[in-house]
Scaffold this motif. Structure first.
Motif, short mmCIF file in Angstrom:
data_model
loop_
_atom_site.label_atom_id
_atom_site.label_comp_id
_atom_site.label_asym_id
_atom_site.label_seq_id
_atom_site.Cartn_x
_atom_site.Cartn_y
_atom_site.Cartn_z
N THR A 41 46.30 45.41 27.99
CA THR A 41 45.19 45.38 27.02
C THR A 41 43.89 44.99 27.71
N ASN A 42 42.91 45.89 27.74
CA ASN A 42 41.58 45.53 28.24
C ASN A 42 40.88 44.67 27.18
N ASP A 86 33.24 43.02 30.31
CA ASP A 86 34.47 43.78 30.09
C ASP A 86 35.46 43.45 31.21
N VAL A 87 36.69 43.16 30.80
CA VAL A 87 37.75 42.85 31.77
C VAL A 87 38.85 43.89 31.64
N THR A 88 39.17 44.54 32.75
CA THR A 88 40.24 45.54 32.78
C THR A 88 41.57 44.85 33.06
N ALA A 89 42.56 45.19 32.26
CA ALA A 89 43.88 44.57 32.43
C ALA A 89 44.46 44.90 33.80
N THR A 98 37.11 42.42 25.96
CA THR A 98 35.66 42.21 26.09
C THR A 98 35.37 40.76 25.76
#
Length: 210
Positions: free
Chosen positions: A170-171, A187-190, A173
């Protein structure tokens, strides 16, 4: 006509017989009438935008008047009352009658302020939990409170926050909101929490017995 304001005059009439009569005329009061100070259009305070916005001070006066802006409460020179980029400025509005050039005895102060945005950066990279079902990430902020679109947010103190129990894959924000209600997002990328390669067991050898 064209008598200098404040100057008393003496008029003399002379007829054909050289007879004269005089009349003293007292100058009327030609001092400036009261000019009301401008009405402020309101102080302005906003968060910085991208590109940086310009705030302009506003004020209103009567129809026959105009507003002159100054950077000081008395004296000074006319300026343009605006602000671009982070900072604070106070301008002073003076009303001026466009016919008589009479001005208000006081000036109206109007303040402009543009707030800097808070900052948010990753301090500990996103890492999967031991069971690979969730992941966590830690961030540092300049000030404010952090919220996330998923997971559990924990304040660690010192403007450091951890977001944990995020469902693997799950990405998210993250949003930091400071005391001026200014916001910044991240924003964080899983990370890849899929199972790594697990080699098949090595046989201990076939066995055959009676």
């Amino acid at each position: 006509s064209a008598i200098l304001a404040g100057t008393n005059i003496t008029l003399t009439v002379t007829d054909g017989n050289s007879c004269e009569e005089i009349l003293d005329v007292t100058a009327p009061d030609c001092s400036c009438p009261t000019v009301n100070a401008p009405i402020s259009g309101g102080d302005q305070a906003e968060c910085l935008s991208d590109p940086a916005q310009t705030l302009t001070a506003t004020a209103t006066v009567n129809a026959e008047e105009t507003v002159d802006w100054y950077a000081v409460a008395t004296g000074g020179s006319i300026v343009t009352p605006d602000l671009t980029g982070v900072g604070t400025a106070i301008y002073y509005a003076e009303a001026r009658n466009t016919t008589t050039n009479c001005v208000s005895s006081t000036r109206t102060a109007v303040s402009l302020e543009i707030y800097a945005l808070p900052t948010i950066t990753v301090s500990t990279a996103a890492a999967c939990s031991a069971d690979l079902l969730t992941y966590s990430v830690s961030v540092d902020v300049s000030s404010g409170t952090v919220t996330s679109t998923s997971g559990t947010v924990t304040a660690n103190g010192g403007n450091n926050w951890t977001i944990s129990a995020i469902l693997a894959g799950t990405n998210i924000t993250l949003t930091v909101t400071d005391g001026n209600s200014c916001e910044e997002i991240l924003d964080v990328t899983a990370p890849d929490c899929s199972c790594p390669t697990v080699n098949a067991p090595i046989s201990g050898g076939d066995q055959a017995e009676c």
